[in-house]
Design a protein around this motif. Structure first.
Motif, short mmCIF file in Angstrom:
data_model
loop_
_atom_site.label_atom_id
_atom_site.label_comp_id
_atom_site.label_asym_id
_atom_site.label_seq_id
_atom_site.Cartn_x
_atom_site.Cartn_y
_atom_site.Cartn_z
N GLN A 249 9.33 0.21 25.22
CA GLN A 249 7.92 0.60 25.39
C GLN A 249 7.03 -0.28 24.53
O GLN A 249 7.44 -0.75 23.46
CB GLN A 249 7.73 2.08 24.98
N ASP A 250 5.81 -0.52 25.00
CA ASP A 250 4.84 -1.25 24.19
C ASP A 250 3.45 -0.72 24.45
O ASP A 250 3.24 0.14 25.32
CB ASP A 250 4.92 -2.77 24.44
N MET A 251 2.49 -1.21 23.67
CA MET A 251 1.13 -0.69 23.70
C MET A 251 0.11 -1.83 23.67
O MET A 251 0.28 -2.81 22.95
CB MET A 251 0.91 0.23 22.48
N VAL A 252 -0.94 -1.69 24.47
CA VAL A 252 -2.07 -2.61 24.47
C VAL A 252 -3.32 -1.80 24.17
O VAL A 252 -3.58 -0.78 24.83
CB VAL A 252 -2.22 -3.32 25.84
N VAL A 253 -4.07 -2.20 23.15
CA VAL A 253 -5.29 -1.49 22.77
C VAL A 253 -6.48 -2.45 22.86
O VAL A 253 -6.50 -3.48 22.19
CB VAL A 253 -5.20 -0.91 21.34
N ILE A 254 -7.46 -2.10 23.69
CA ILE A 254 -8.68 -2.89 23.84
C ILE A 254 -9.84 -2.02 23.38
O ILE A 254 -10.23 -1.05 24.05
CB ILE A 254 -8.90 -3.34 25.30
N GLU A 255 -10.40 -2.35 22.22
CA GLU A 255 -11.49 -1.56 21.65
C GLU A 255 -12.84 -2.17 22.04
O GLU A 255 -13.41 -2.97 21.31
CB GLU A 255 -11.40 -1.52 20.13
N GLU A 256 -13.35 -1.81 23.18
CA GLU A 256 -14.66 -2.29 23.59
C GLU A 256 -15.18 -1.46 24.75
O GLU A 256 -14.40 -0.84 25.47
CB GLU A 256 -14.60 -3.76 24.01
N TYR A 257 -16.49 -1.44 24.90
CA TYR A 257 -17.05 -0.78 26.07
C TYR A 257 -16.73 -1.62 27.29
O TYR A 257 -16.94 -2.84 27.30
CB TYR A 257 -18.57 -0.61 25.93
N LEU A 258 -16.21 -1.00 28.33
CA LEU A 258 -15.81 -1.73 29.52
C LEU A 258 -16.92 -1.68 30.57
O LEU A 258 -17.39 -0.59 30.93
CB LEU A 258 -14.54 -1.12 30.12
N SER A 259 -17.32 -2.84 31.05
CA SER A 259 -18.24 -2.86 32.18
C SER A 259 -17.56 -2.20 33.37
O SER A 259 -16.32 -2.15 33.45
CB SER A 259 -18.63 -4.29 32.52
N LEU A 260 -18.35 -1.70 34.30
CA LEU A 260 -17.76 -0.99 35.43
C LEU A 260 -16.81 -1.88 36.25
O LEU A 260 -15.70 -1.44 36.60
CB LEU A 260 -18.86 -0.41 36.32
N PRO A 261 -17.15 -3.13 36.57
CA PRO A 261 -16.19 -3.98 37.30
C PRO A 261 -14.88 -4.17 36.53
O PRO A 261 -13.80 -4.14 37.13
CB PRO A 261 -16.94 -5.30 37.48
N LYS A 262 -14.98 -4.35 35.22
CA LYS A 262 -13.76 -4.53 34.43
C LYS A 262 -12.95 -3.23 34.38
O LYS A 262 -11.71 -3.25 34.40
CB LYS A 262 -14.11 -5.00 33.01
N LEU A 263 -13.64 -2.10 34.35
CA LEU A 263 -12.95 -0.81 34.37
C LEU A 263 -12.21 -0.61 35.69
O LEU A 263 -11.04 -0.18 35.72
CB LEU A 263 -13.98 0.32 34.16
N VAL A 264 -12.86 -0.94 36.79
CA VAL A 264 -12.24 -0.81 38.10
C VAL A 264 -11.01 -1.72 38.20
O VAL A 264 -9.96 -1.33 38.72
CB VAL A 264 -13.25 -1.13 39.22
N ALA A 265 -11.13 -2.95 37.69
CA ALA A 265 -10.01 -3.88 37.72
C ALA A 265 -8.82 -3.33 36.96
O ALA A 265 -7.66 -3.49 37.39
CB ALA A 265 -10.44 -5.23 37.15
N LEU A 266 -9.05 -2.66 35.84
CA LEU A 266 -7.97 -2.09 35.06
C LEU A 266 -7.30 -0.93 35.81
O LEU A 266 -6.06 -0.85 35.88
CB LEU A 266 -8.48 -1.60 33.70
#
Length: 339
Positions: A249-266
């Motif tokens: 198992q592993d973990m990725v942490v992105i600490e930032e406000y996500l724009s809506l297009p970037k949120l949808v892509a995720l």
């Protein structure tokens, strides 16, 4: 065109789940009976797409930089001196809908002002509680509920004491923008799937959303997985720094406000969205996942269960219950891939 053909929707934040829901509702013609839909929002709104009959009034100005006291005072001054009278005057002889709880008790003042001018008003609180837990916010919520003509609700559990003739039942609808190649590549570079289940925890990283509980449950499940935490840190990232995961198992942490297009892509990239919240009425992230045909695992609080494919109990041994749900989902997911 008469003023009654127009509805004024007030969502001054201009970013995040409530605003994205407003855009989705307009996109899906939820306000089709009106010839004009005026969306009152922030000057720096994250996105202002071209939607049917929609107009944007960028009447809210947030002071987003500088010391907190300075930001609060300037934002409050703008709200009282300009935003409040502007909204009351603009919506006279029309209809006004207030979306969400914002600005302390500002949402309640807008509703009171509308009622004082005999403007029909709908209130969509989105939560059945005041997020900050203060008496002021709780009192403002109760006042807004009592004063509004109708309440727009998104699950069957909120406000059971409200008479049915004051309720408009609805579903959370999220706006889905086009994603750029760069948005997709951003996540593909961060997340290497490695034949592991990719589990998404998306949105503000707050303690009441239990991000550390999810990590503990994933470890307990033994499922080969990549945990993706993405959103603004609201005090929970520190808890994640002490988490130990299994060797697979592993973990990725992105600490930032996500724009809506970037949120949808995720959301499109992950295998499942998990919402292990301690308190909630519903989740914009869960609604977005369902719009994109992504499964959701959620705790049994508020109306979250109505948005999820799998629900676990958070009141008793929540880590174990969530671990079972994740393990079951992993098995089912593997069966679907192999079918």
């Amino acid at each position: 065109m008469s003023p009654s053909d127009c509805i004024h929707i007030v969502e001054p934040g201009g970013r995040g789940g409530v605003y994205q829901h407003v855009l989705g509702s307009v996109q899906k013609e939820k306000y089709g009976e009106f010839s004009r839909v005026v969306i009152h929002t922030a000057r720096d709104a994250e996105i202002t797409p071209d939607l049917p009959r929609a107009e944007y009034c960028s009447c809210m100005r947030w002071q987003r930089s500088g010391p907190r006291t300075w930001r609060t005072l300037l934002t409050l001054a703008w709200s009282l001196a300009y935003l409040l009278p502007h909204l009351i005057l603009a919506s006279r002889r029309s209809r006004i809908e207030v979306q969400g709880q914002f600005g302390g008790g500002l949402f309640a003042l807008i509703i009171l002002g509308a009622k004082a001018t005999r403007t029909p008003v709908t209130f969509a609180p989105h939560n059945s509680f005041a997020r900050d837990g203060s008496r002021l916010s709780h009192g403002a919520l109760n006042m807004a509920i009592e004063t509004a003509d109708t309440l727009r609700l998104y699950n069957s559990r909120d406000f059971p004491f409200i008479p049915a003739n004051r309720i408009v039942r609805d579903e959370l609808s999220m706006y889905i923008p086009e994603c750029s190649v760069s948005d997709t590549l951003f996540w593909e570079e961060k997340i290497r799937k490695k034949d592991r289940l990719v589990i998404g925890f998306v949105g503000q990283l707050r303690k009441d959303k239990n991000p550390a509980l999810l990590a503990a449950a994933v470890r307990m499940s033994g499922v080969a997985a990549t945990l993706v935490y993405a959103g603004e840190d609201k005090g929970a990232v520190e808890d994640l720094s002490n988490v130990e995961l299994g060797s697979n198992q592993d973990m990725v942490v992105i600490e930032e406000y996500l724009s809506l297009p970037k949120l949808v892509a995720l959301v499109r990239l992950v295998d499942v969205i998990v919402c292990p919240y301690s308190v909630s009425s519903q989740s914009g992230v869960a609604a977005l996942a369902r719009e994109l045909d992504k499964p959701v695992i959620a705790s049994d609080v508020g109306g979250l269960g109505e948005q999820a494919e799998m629900v676990f109990e958070i009141s008793s041994e929540p880590e174990q219950e969530l671990a079972k749900a994740i393990a079951t989902f992993a098995v089912r997911s593997g069966e679907r891939r192999n079918a």
